[in-house]
Scaffold this motif. Structure first.
Motif, PDB file in Angstrom:
ATOM      1  N   MET A 188       0.845  -1.202   0.000  1.00 43.74           N
ATOM      2  CA  MET A 188       0.000   0.000   0.000  1.00 43.74           C
ATOM      3  C   MET A 188       0.880   1.252   0.000  1.00 43.74           C
ATOM      4  O   MET A 188       1.955   1.250   0.581  1.00 43.74           O
ATOM      5  N   GLN A 189       0.410   2.295  -0.698  1.00 42.05           N
ATOM      6  CA  GLN A 189       1.215   3.515  -0.813  1.00 42.05           C
ATOM      7  C   GLN A 189       1.036   4.421   0.404  1.00 42.05           C
ATOM      8  O   GLN A 189      -0.064   4.543   0.955  1.00 42.05           O
ATOM      9  N   LEU A 190       2.128   5.055   0.808  1.00 41.65           N
ATOM     10  CA  LEU A 190       2.128   5.877   2.022  1.00 41.65           C
ATOM     11  C   LEU A 190       1.135   7.039   1.943  1.00 41.65           C
ATOM     12  O   LEU A 190       0.401   7.309   2.900  1.00 41.65           O
ATOM     13  N   ILE A 191       1.082   7.720   0.803  1.00 37.23           N
ATOM     14  CA  ILE A 191       0.201   8.895   0.697  1.00 37.23           C
ATOM     15  C   ILE A 191      -1.276   8.500   0.823  1.00 37.23           C
ATOM     16  O   ILE A 191      -2.073   9.203   1.434  1.00 37.23           O
ATOM     17  N   GLU A 192      -1.589   7.328   0.308  1.00 41.69           N
ATOM     18  CA  GLU A 192      -2.954   6.817   0.454  1.00 41.69           C
ATOM     19  C   GLU A 192      -3.289   6.608   1.938  1.00 41.69           C
ATOM     20  O   GLU A 192      -4.377   6.954   2.410  1.00 41.69           O
ATOM     21  N   ILE A 193      -2.331   6.056   2.673  1.00 41.64           N
ATOM     22  CA  ILE A 193      -2.537   5.822   4.111  1.00 41.64           C
ATOM     23  C   ILE A 193      -2.700   7.153   4.849  1.00 41.64           C
ATOM     24  O   ILE A 193      -3.586   7.302   5.692  1.00 41.64           O
ATOM     25  N   ILE A 194      -1.850   8.126   4.500  1.00 41.28           N
ATOM     26  CA  ILE A 194      -1.913   9.447   5.154  1.00 41.28           C
ATOM     27  C   ILE A 194      -3.301  10.068   4.945  1.00 41.28           C
ATOM     28  O   ILE A 194      -3.923  10.573   5.884  1.00 41.28           O
ATOM     29  N   GLU A 195      -3.792   9.966   3.708  1.00 41.68           N
ATOM     30  CA  GLU A 195      -5.098  10.570   3.400  1.00 41.68           C
ATOM     31  C   GLU A 195      -6.236   9.826   4.076  1.00 41.68           C
ATOM     32  O   GLU A 195      -7.099  10.439   4.706  1.00 41.68           O
ATOM     33  N   LYS A 196      -6.220   8.507   3.992  1.00 43.15           N
ATOM     34  CA  LYS A 196      -7.331   7.726   4.554  1.00 43.15           C
ATOM     35  C   LYS A 196      -7.417   7.845   6.069  1.00 43.15           C
ATOM     36  O   LYS A 196      -8.498   7.821   6.646  1.00 43.15           O
ATOM     37  N   LEU A 197      -6.262   7.931   6.733  1.00 42.72           N
ATOM     38  CA  LEU A 197      -6.278   7.971   8.206  1.00 42.72           C
ATOM     39  C   LEU A 197      -6.079   9.374   8.760  1.00 42.72           C
ATOM     40  O   LEU A 197      -5.961   9.553   9.974  1.00 42.72           O
ATOM     41  N   ASN A 198      -6.045  10.346   7.845  1.00 46.23           N
ATOM     42  CA  ASN A 198      -5.944  11.738   8.271  1.00 46.23           C
ATOM     43  C   ASN A 198      -4.728  11.978   9.176  1.00 46.23           C
ATOM     44  O   ASN A 198      -4.833  12.623  10.224  1.00 46.23           O
ATOM     45  N   LEU A 199      -3.572  11.439   8.750  1.00 43.01           N
ATOM     46  CA  LEU A 199      -2.354  11.599   9.551  1.00 43.01           C
ATOM     47  C   LEU A 199      -1.743  12.969   9.290  1.00 43.01           C
ATOM     48  O   LEU A 199      -1.791  13.468   8.172  1.00 43.01           O
ATOM     49  N   LYS A 200      -1.183  13.542  10.338  1.00 41.10           N
ATOM     50  CA  LYS A 200      -0.527  14.851  10.188  1.00 41.10           C
ATOM     51  C   LYS A 200       0.882  14.625   9.621  1.00 41.10           C
ATOM     52  O   LYS A 200       1.593  13.726  10.074  1.00 41.10           O
ATOM     53  N   THR A 201       1.280  15.440   8.673  1.00 46.01           N
ATOM     54  CA  THR A 201       2.637  15.320   8.134  1.00 46.01           C
ATOM     55  C   THR A 201       3.540  16.317   8.873  1.00 46.01           C
ATOM     56  O   THR A 201       3.416  17.513   8.693  1.00 46.01           O
ATOM     57  N   LEU A 202       4.409  15.792   9.711  1.00 53.47           N
ATOM     58  CA  LEU A 202       5.285  16.637  10.528  1.00 53.47           C
ATOM     59  C   LEU A 202       6.608  16.945   9.818  1.00 53.47           C
ATOM     60  O   LEU A 202       7.350  17.822  10.238  1.00 53.47           O
ATOM     61  N   THR A 203       6.879  16.200   8.755  1.00 52.56           N
ATOM     62  CA  THR A 203       8.096  16.422   7.962  1.00 52.56           C
ATOM     63  C   THR A 203       7.697  16.470   6.480  1.00 52.56           C
ATOM     64  O   THR A 203       6.513  16.322   6.161  1.00 52.56           O
ATOM     65  N   ASN A 204       8.671  16.618   5.617  1.00 52.34           N
ATOM     66  CA  ASN A 204       8.411  16.473   4.180  1.00 52.34           C
ATOM     67  C   ASN A 204       7.940  15.042   3.922  1.00 52.34           C
ATOM     68  O   ASN A 204       8.316  14.120   4.663  1.00 52.34           O
ATOM     69  N   VAL A 205       7.159  14.895   2.863  1.00 48.72           N
ATOM     70  CA  VAL A 205       6.612  13.578   2.558  1.00 48.72           C
ATOM     71  C   VAL A 205       6.912  13.241   1.101  1.00 48.72           C
ATOM     72  O   VAL A 205       6.970  14.133   0.262  1.00 48.72           O
ATOM     73  N   GLU A 206       7.154  11.973   0.816  1.00 47.30           N
ATOM     74  CA  GLU A 206       7.272  11.521  -0.575  1.00 47.30           C
ATOM     75  C   GLU A 206       6.575  10.169  -0.668  1.00 47.30           C
ATOM     76  O   GLU A 206       6.316   9.535   0.362  1.00 47.30           O
ATOM     77  N   GLU A 207       6.264   9.748  -1.870  1.00 50.89           N
ATOM     78  CA  GLU A 207       5.563   8.478  -2.025  1.00 50.89           C
ATOM     79  C   GLU A 207       6.485   7.303  -1.711  1.00 50.89           C
ATOM     80  O   GLU A 207       7.639   7.282  -2.153  1.00 50.89           O
ATOM     81  N   ARG A 208       6.005   6.402  -0.905  1.00 51.12           N
ATOM     82  CA  ARG A 208       6.772   5.197  -0.560  1.00 51.12           C
ATOM     83  C   ARG A 208       5.837   4.015  -0.457  1.00 51.12           C
ATOM     84  O   ARG A 208       4.665   4.187  -0.109  1.00 51.12           O
ATOM     85  N   ASN A 209       6.403   2.859  -0.705  1.00 50.75           N
ATOM     86  CA  ASN A 209       5.617   1.648  -0.548  1.00 50.75           C
ATOM     87  C   ASN A 209       5.674   1.187   0.906  1.00 50.75           C
ATOM     88  O   ASN A 209       6.751   1.076   1.474  1.00 50.75           O
ATOM     89  N   VAL A 210       4.507   0.970   1.507  1.00 50.63           N
ATOM     90  CA  VAL A 210       4.465   0.512   2.896  1.00 50.63           C
ATOM     91  C   VAL A 210       4.227  -0.988   2.925  1.00 50.63           C
ATOM     92  O   VAL A 210       3.290  -1.490   2.317  1.00 50.63           O
ATOM     93  N   GLU A 211       5.127  -1.686   3.631  1.00 49.35           N
ATOM     94  CA  GLU A 211       4.954  -3.129   3.787  1.00 49.35           C
ATOM     95  C   GLU A 211       4.918  -3.464   5.261  1.00 49.35           C
ATOM     96  O   GLU A 211       5.949  -3.590   5.907  1.00 49.35           O
ATOM     97  N   GLY A 212       3.721  -3.529   5.803  1.00 49.56           N
ATOM     98  CA  GLY A 212       3.563  -3.946   7.182  1.00 49.56           C
ATOM     99  C   GLY A 212       3.779  -2.849   8.209  1.00 49.56           C
ATOM    100  O   GLY A 212       4.172  -1.728   7.885  1.00 49.56           O
ATOM    101  N   VAL A 213       3.480  -3.206   9.449  1.00 48.57           N
ATOM    102  CA  VAL A 213       3.525  -2.255  10.560  1.00 48.57           C
ATOM    103  C   VAL A 213       4.407  -2.827  11.666  1.00 48.57           C
ATOM    104  O   VAL A 213       4.395  -4.032  11.906  1.00 48.57           O
ATOM    105  N   PHE A 214       5.160  -1.955  12.295  1.00 48.98           N
ATOM    106  CA  PHE A 214       5.978  -2.371  13.430  1.00 48.98           C
ATOM    107  C   PHE A 214       5.645  -1.458  14.602  1.00 48.98           C
ATOM    108  O   PHE A 214       5.590  -0.247  14.441  1.00 48.98           O
ATOM    109  N   ILE A 215       5.400  -2.049  15.766  1.00 51.03           N
ATOM    110  CA  ILE A 215       5.049  -1.250  16.938  1.00 51.03           C
ATOM    111  C   ILE A 215       6.066  -1.485  18.050  1.00 51.03           C
ATOM    112  O   ILE A 215       6.244  -2.622  18.504  1.00 51.03           O
ATOM    113  N   SER A 216       6.748  -0.423  18.448  1.00 52.99           N
ATOM    114  CA  SER A 216       7.692  -0.528  19.557  1.00 52.99           C
ATOM    115  C   SER A 216       8.125   0.865  19.981  1.00 52.99           C
ATOM    116  O   SER A 216       8.091   1.799  19.180  1.00 52.99           O
TER     117      SER A 216
END
Ligand code: ZN
Ligand code: ZN
Lengths: 110, 179
Positions: free
Chosen positions: A1-29
């Motif tokens: 899934m593409q990062l910008i799609e995730i940012i838009e769908k979940l209404n995430l705030k962009t605290l830094t510059n953003v570029e398109e990236r492929n997201v593979e999975g989630v890590f929590i720690s």
């Protein structure tokens, strides 16, 4: 899934510059040593850890982006360092648990 | 597969959570670092040869080795204290010069640290550093960025360097008891 799609769908705030990236999975720690050991390339890293050293951990293992949950404030020095080293930091006012359930909801399943 | 002919694919093994302990000698001013798996390092001052070591602080980290998934070759990293990303704090530092050169290609420079004092502890070999670099590059799924790992011997002035080793501070680290 593409990062910008995730940012838009979940209404995430962009605290830094953003570029398109492929997201593979989630890590929590909240531990950098855990990221160094267990995070995978392309992961979205959910944490409440805002120390500037998160930038060096994120780049070491090539994470897609860091998401700071619980509306936690990120120090300016962390943001400046992230921008210089192309680390993307996003923010959410949701708890980590709520955010995970929304990520699963948009199809980012384990 | 025969070890010499193998193009190794490394994985992290023997991961041990432990504490990086920092001490200072009040006789000569040298800083010492080492790993401890104990929750309570010796916090009283102690003598070791010419040194009188005093506890300065500790942070949680990990120790690990690398093993090839194809030929089972084990490469031990007993001399590695941790890695730190160069953030370009010192114009005269060779690591910074390297960063400036490689930054446009998104090659990030990490410094592999051995134990302090440098001149008194066994240090990582160039071969170990090269294997460590291979490992972290093999872990990347994208070719848009790479990392380069160099020895801490390249750092101009370790005491004044702004960068920090990747470790967990102020979370599970130990503190001196209140006086
Ligand atoms: Zn091999
Ligand atoms: Zn001494």
């Amino acid at each position: 899934m593409q990062l910008i799609e995730i940012i838009e769908k979940l209404n995430l705030k962009t605290l830094t510059n953003v570029e398109e990236r492929n997201v593979e999975g989630v890590f929590i720690s909240d531990m950098l040593s855990d990221v160094m050991t267990n995070a995978k390339s392309g992961n979205l890293w959910l944490t409440i850890q805002t120390h500037k050293n998160t930038v060096s951990a994120a780049n070491l293992v090539n994470l897609a982006a860091i998401v700071i949950t619980h509306e936690k404030e990120v120090p300016q020095e962390t943001i400046d360092l992230a921008n210089r080293f192309y680390v993307i930091i996003l923010g959410s006012d949701l708890s980590t648990y709520e955010l995970v359930s929304k990520l699963v909801g948009i199809g980012l399943t384990p | 597969m025969h070890e010499e002919k193998c193009s190794h694919i490394w994985e992290m093994v023997d991961v041990i959570p432990c504490f990086i302990i920092t001490e200072k000698c009040y006789h000569c001013g040298k800083i010492a670092t080492y790993f401890s798996t104990e929750h309570t390092p010796p916090i009283e001052e102690y003598r070791e040869g010419v040194h009188l070591w005093n506890f300065m602080g500790s942070a949680q980290s990990i120790k690990f080795n690398l093993k090839c998934t194809k030929c089972d070759k084990l490469e031990k990293f007993d001399e590695l204290l941790g890695v730190m990303m160069c953030t370009g704090c010192d114009e005269k530092c060779e690591v910074n010069v390297l960063l400036k050169k490689l930054e446009p290609k998104r090659t990030w420079i990490y410094v592999a640290f051995g134990y302090l004092p440098i001149d008194e502890k066994k240090q990582l070999s160039p071969k170990q550093i090269s294997i460590l670099e291979d490992y972290f590059n093999q872990r990347r799924k994208s070719s848009k960025s790479t990392i380069k790992i160099v020895s801490h011997k390249l750092v101009n002035n370790i005491a004044n360097c702004y960068a920090e080793i990747i470790k967990d501070v102020d979370m599970l680290c130990l503190t001196l008891p209140e006086k």
